[in-house]
Design an enzyme around this catalytic site. Structure first.
Site, short mmCIF file in Angstrom:
data_model
loop_
_atom_site.label_atom_id
_atom_site.label_comp_id
_atom_site.label_asym_id
_atom_site.label_seq_id
_atom_site.Cartn_x
_atom_site.Cartn_y
_atom_site.Cartn_z
CG ASP A 116 -7.40 3.14 -0.80
OD1 ASP A 116 -7.89 2.01 -0.77
OD2 ASP A 116 -7.46 3.92 0.18
CE LYS B 253 -4.42 0.98 0.19
NZ LYS B 253 -5.59 0.16 -0.21
P1 NDP Z 1 -12.99 7.67 -2.92
O1 NDP Z 1 -11.94 8.67 -2.66
O2 NDP Z 1 -13.50 7.48 -4.30
O3 NDP Z 1 -14.25 7.95 -1.99
C1 NDP Z 1 -14.11 8.01 -0.61
C2 NDP Z 1 -15.45 8.39 0.00
O4 NDP Z 1 -15.38 8.25 1.41
C3 NDP Z 1 -15.83 9.85 -0.27
O5 NDP Z 1 -17.22 9.95 -0.26
C4 NDP Z 1 -15.20 10.55 0.92
O6 NDP Z 1 -15.79 11.80 1.23
C5 NDP Z 1 -15.46 9.54 2.03
N1 NDP Z 1 -14.41 9.66 3.05
C6 NDP Z 1 -13.08 9.55 2.87
N2 NDP Z 1 -12.43 9.74 4.01
C7 NDP Z 1 -13.37 9.97 4.93
C8 NDP Z 1 -13.32 10.24 6.30
N3 NDP Z 1 -12.15 10.31 6.96
N4 NDP Z 1 -14.49 10.40 6.95
C9 NDP Z 1 -15.67 10.35 6.29
N5 NDP Z 1 -15.78 10.11 4.99
C10 NDP Z 1 -14.64 9.92 4.33
O7 NDP Z 1 -12.41 6.29 -2.34
P2 NDP Z 1 -12.90 4.80 -2.62
O8 NDP Z 1 -14.35 4.77 -2.88
O9 NDP Z 1 -11.97 4.21 -3.60
O10 NDP Z 1 -12.58 4.11 -1.22
C11 NDP Z 1 -13.55 3.97 -0.18
C12 NDP Z 1 -13.13 2.85 0.75
O11 NDP Z 1 -13.04 1.62 0.02
C13 NDP Z 1 -11.75 3.02 1.40
O12 NDP Z 1 -11.79 2.45 2.69
C14 NDP Z 1 -10.84 2.19 0.51
O13 NDP Z 1 -9.68 1.76 1.20
C15 NDP Z 1 -11.76 1.03 0.20
N6 NDP Z 1 -11.44 0.24 -0.99
C16 NDP Z 1 -11.26 0.83 -2.21
C17 NDP Z 1 -11.00 0.04 -3.32
C18 NDP Z 1 -10.86 0.62 -4.68
O14 NDP Z 1 -10.67 -0.14 -5.61
N7 NDP Z 1 -10.96 1.93 -4.87
C19 NDP Z 1 -10.85 -1.41 -3.20
C20 NDP Z 1 -11.12 -1.93 -1.89
C21 NDP Z 1 -11.40 -1.13 -0.84
P3 NDP Z 1 -15.07 13.16 0.75
O15 NDP Z 1 -15.37 13.28 -0.69
O16 NDP Z 1 -15.71 14.21 1.59
O17 NDP Z 1 -13.61 13.00 1.04
O1 2IT Z 2 -7.94 -1.72 -0.82
C1 2IT Z 2 -7.87 -2.20 -1.98
O2 2IT Z 2 -8.00 -3.41 -2.20
C2 2IT Z 2 -7.64 -1.26 -3.09
N1 2IT Z 2 -7.59 -0.07 -2.87
C3 2IT Z 2 -7.43 -1.80 -4.48
C4 2IT Z 2 -6.03 -2.27 -4.67
C5 2IT Z 2 -5.65 -2.67 -6.07
O3 2IT Z 2 -4.47 -2.96 -6.25
O4 2IT Z 2 -6.49 -2.69 -6.96
#
Ligand code: NDP
Ligand code: 2IT
Length: 444
Positions: free
Chosen positions: A164, A124
Site C-alpha cells: 500500500d 490491513k
Molecule cells: P505509493 O506509496 O506508491 O504512492 C503514494 C503517492 O501518493 C505518492 O505520490 C505520495 O507522495 C502520495 N501521497 C501519499 N500520502 C500522501 C498525503 N498524505 N498527501 C498527499 N500525497 C500523498 O502508494 P500507492 O500508489 O500504492 O497508493 C496510492 C493510493 O492507492 C492509496 O490510497 C492506497 O491505499 C491505494 N491503493 C493501493 C493499492 C496497491 O495495490 N498499491 C491497491 C488499491 C488502492 P509522496 O511520495 O510525497 O509521499
Molecule cells: O487497498 C488495497 O486494496 C491494497 N492496498 C492492495 C491489497 C492487496 O492485498 O493486494
C-alpha cells in the site's frame, strides 16, 4: 440495533477515529434499505459484528538507523473479517498511520474483497514509520524488524499482507524474506512478490490498469470514448504510474500528477517518455515530482492538489480525503464528468454528495481500485498451484473481474431514472455477500 444506532454507538466506544467513522458512515447510509429487508440481520446484530474488526494486533518495532541510533515505531495488523476467506489486505508505511486510518482501510477492504468475486476476507496493517529519506539498508532493517513481530499472526490460509502507500515490491521482498526465515514455509504468505520468487505478472500494474478498465465500463454506459479526453491524476506512486500508463496507451491526455509536496501541470500531456522519467525519478531515485517541471519546463504548484485544473476525468490516486467539497465544485465547474478512484476514500462526504447530485459518473475506490487486490488473489491461486500464468491470462482475468464488479454496481445501484449510484451499488453488493456468509456460519 438499527443501522443508524450502530454508528452513534461506534463513535461513543471508539472516539477520536474520524476516518473509521467516515468509512462506516458512508456504508451504513447506503445499505440501510437492503438491511431492513432482512430482519434476521438485525436479530443477529450483524451490522455491529461487521463494523468492529475481529481482532487488532499492535506492537513496537525497534530498528537501528544508519547512524547507529535505535529507533522505535508502532506496528499494527487489523484482521477485520474472514467470513468469505482469509484476511487479505495491504500494509502501509507512512508517518500518518494510526488505528483510525487502518481501521477505515480494513473495513473498506472487506467490502472491496467481497466484490472481487474471489474468496478473500478483509485486513490491513502498517506502521507510522516514514520511508521518506531512508536509505535502502534502513528500509531493509525496518521491514525485517516489522516482520519479526508480524509473522506469528499471518499465514497463507489465515492472513496474507501486500503493499500500500510506502510499501512496494522492494518492501514486500524484504518482509517476505524475513517471514520465510521465521515461518520456514514457502507458500506465498505475501502478495506483490518479485517474479523470481512467486510473484504474479501484472500485479504491479493491476490497481492502475483495473481502475482504467472500470472507467471504460462506466464510459460505455454513456457511449463516451476515452481517447482524446483530458485526465487529471493525483499521486505519482504505484497506482498513479500505471493508471497513467494505461490511459496514455488508450489515447487519453494526462495533464497532472502530484506528490505530497505539490503537483505538476503539463498542458501537452504526459507521454510515454515523460512517464518513463517519472518512474525512474520515483522508483529509483526516490525524487520529488517538482523535478519533472524543471526537466520539461512546465508548471509546478507547491502545496496544492490538481483539482483546479480543467479536465474531463479525475482519477485521484494518492491518499484519503484528497478531494474536498470545494475541490469537487471546481472539478464540476470545469466540466469534469467522471471520477474514478484509485486511492482508498479519496473523496470527502461533501465531495461525494456533490458528484452524486451532479449525476456524473462516480466510482468509489472499493469498486474502482479493486484490481490490485484481485490480482493479489490470483497470485495466491498461482502460488497454491505452484504455477505461474502469462501476462495475457492475468490481464484477461483482471478485465473480466472489473467488468463483473461494474455489473454488480449497476445491479444494486441503478436508480429509477437510470442513473447508476456506484457508491450504493458497491456497498450493497459487497455487504450482501459478507452478510450472507456471516449468517450461514452462525454467531461468532
Ligand atoms: P505509493 O506509496 O506508491 O504512492 C503514494 C503517492 O501518493 C505518492 O505520490 C505520495 O507522495 C502520495 N501521497 C501519499 N500520502 C500522501 C498525503 N498524505 N498527501 C498527499 N500525497 C500523498 O502508494 P500507492 O500508489 O500504492 O497508493 C496510492 C493510493 O492507492 C492509496 O490510497 C492506497 O491505499 C491505494 N491503493 C493501493 C493499492 C496497491 O495495490 N498499491 C491497491 C488499491 C488502492 P509522496 O511520495 O510525497 O509521499
Ligand atoms: O487497498 C488495497 O486494496 C491494497 N492496498 C492492495 C491489497 C492487496 O492485498 O493486494
Amino acid at each position: 440495533m438499527k443501522a443508524s444506532e450502530v454508528l452513534d454507538n461506534l463513535k461513543r466506544r471508539f472516539p477520536n477515529e474520524p476516518e473509521y467513522h467516515q468509512a462506516v458512515s458512508e456504508v451504513l447510509a447506503t445499505i440501510e434499505e437492503a438491511y431492513n429487508e432482512h430482519p434476521e440481520f438485525e436479530k443477529s446484530n450483524l451490522i455491529e459484528r461487521l463494523c468492529i474488526p475481529d481482532r487488532i494486533f499492535s506492537f513496537r518495532v525497534t530498528w537501528m538507523d544508519d547512524k547507529g541510533q535505535i529507533q522505535t515505531n508502532m506496528g499494527y495488523r487489523i484482521q477485520h473479517n474472514n467470513a468469505i476467506g482469509p484476511y487479505k489486505g495491504g500494509v502501509r508505511f507512512h508517518a500518518s498511520v494510526n488505528l483510525s486510518i487502518l481501521k477505515f482501510l480494513a473495513f473498506e477492504q472487506t467490502f472491496k474483497n467481497s466484490l472481487t468475486t474471489l474468496p478473500m476476507g478483509g485486513g490491513k496493517g502498517g506502521s507510522d514509520f516514514s520511508p521518506r529519506g531512508k536509505s535502502n539498508a534502513e528500509i531493509m532493517r525496518f521491514c525485517q524488524a516489522f516482520v519479526l513481530e508480524l509473522w506469528r499472526h499471518i499465514g497463507p490460509d489465515t492472513d496474507v499482507p501486500a503493499g500500500d502507500i510506502g510499501v512496494g515490491g522492494r518492501e514486500v521482498a524484504y518482509m517476505y524474506g524475513m517471514y520465510k526465515k521465521l515461518a520456514r514455509e514457502n507458500t506465498g504468505t505475501f502478495t506483490g512478490k518479485g517474479l523470481e520468487f512467486g510473484g504474479s505478472l501484472v500485479r504491479p500494474e493491476a490497481t492502475g490498469y483495473g481502475n482504467v478498465y472500470f472507467l471504460l465500463q462506466m464510459l460505455k454506459t454513456r457511449g463516451i470514448e476515452l481517447a482524446g479526453k483530458t485526465v487529471c491524476v493525483s499521486g505519482s506512486g504505484n497506482v498513479a504510474q500505471y493508471t497513467v500508463e494505461k490511459l496514455i496507451s488508450l489515447g487519453a491526455k494526462v495533464v497532472t500528477m502530484s506528490d505530497s509536496d505539490g503537483y505538476i501541470y503539463d498542458p501537452d500531456g504526459i507521454d510515454r517518455a515523460k512517464l518513463d522519467y517519472i518512474m525512474e525519478l520515483k522508483n529509483l531515485y526516490r525524487g520529488r515530482i517538482r523535478e519533472y517541471a524543471e526537466q520539461y519546463g512546465c508548471k509546478y504548484v507547491q502545496g496544492a492538489r490538481p483539482w483546479g485544473e480543467k479536465c474531463d476525468i479525475a482519477m485521484p490516486s494518492a491518499t484519503q480525503n484528497e478531494i474536498n467539497g470545494e475541490d469537487a465544485q471546481k472539478l464540476l465547474a470545469n466540466g469534469c464528468f467522471a471520477v474514478s478512484e484509485g486511492a482508498n476514500m479519496p473523496s470527502t462526504p461533501e465531495a461525494i454528495e456533490a458528484f452524486l447530485k451532479a449525476k456524473i459518473l462516480y466510482a468509489p475506490g472499493k469498486a474502482a481500485n479493486a484490481g490490485g487486490v484481485s490480482v493479489s488473489g490470483l497470485e495466491m491461486t498461482q502460488n497454491a498451484q505452484k504455477l505461474s500464468w502469462s501476462a495475457e491470462e492475468v490481464d484477461q482475468k483482471l478485465q473480466s473481474i472489473m467488468q463483473n464488479i461494474h455489473e454488480q454496481c449497476v445491479k444494486y445501484g441503478q436508480q429509477p431514472d437510470g442513473y447508476v449510484n456506484y457508491v450504493k451499488g458497491a456497498n450493497v453488493a459487497g455487504f450482501m455477500k459478507v452478510a450472507k456468509a456471516m449468517m450461514a456460519q452462525g454467531i461468532l
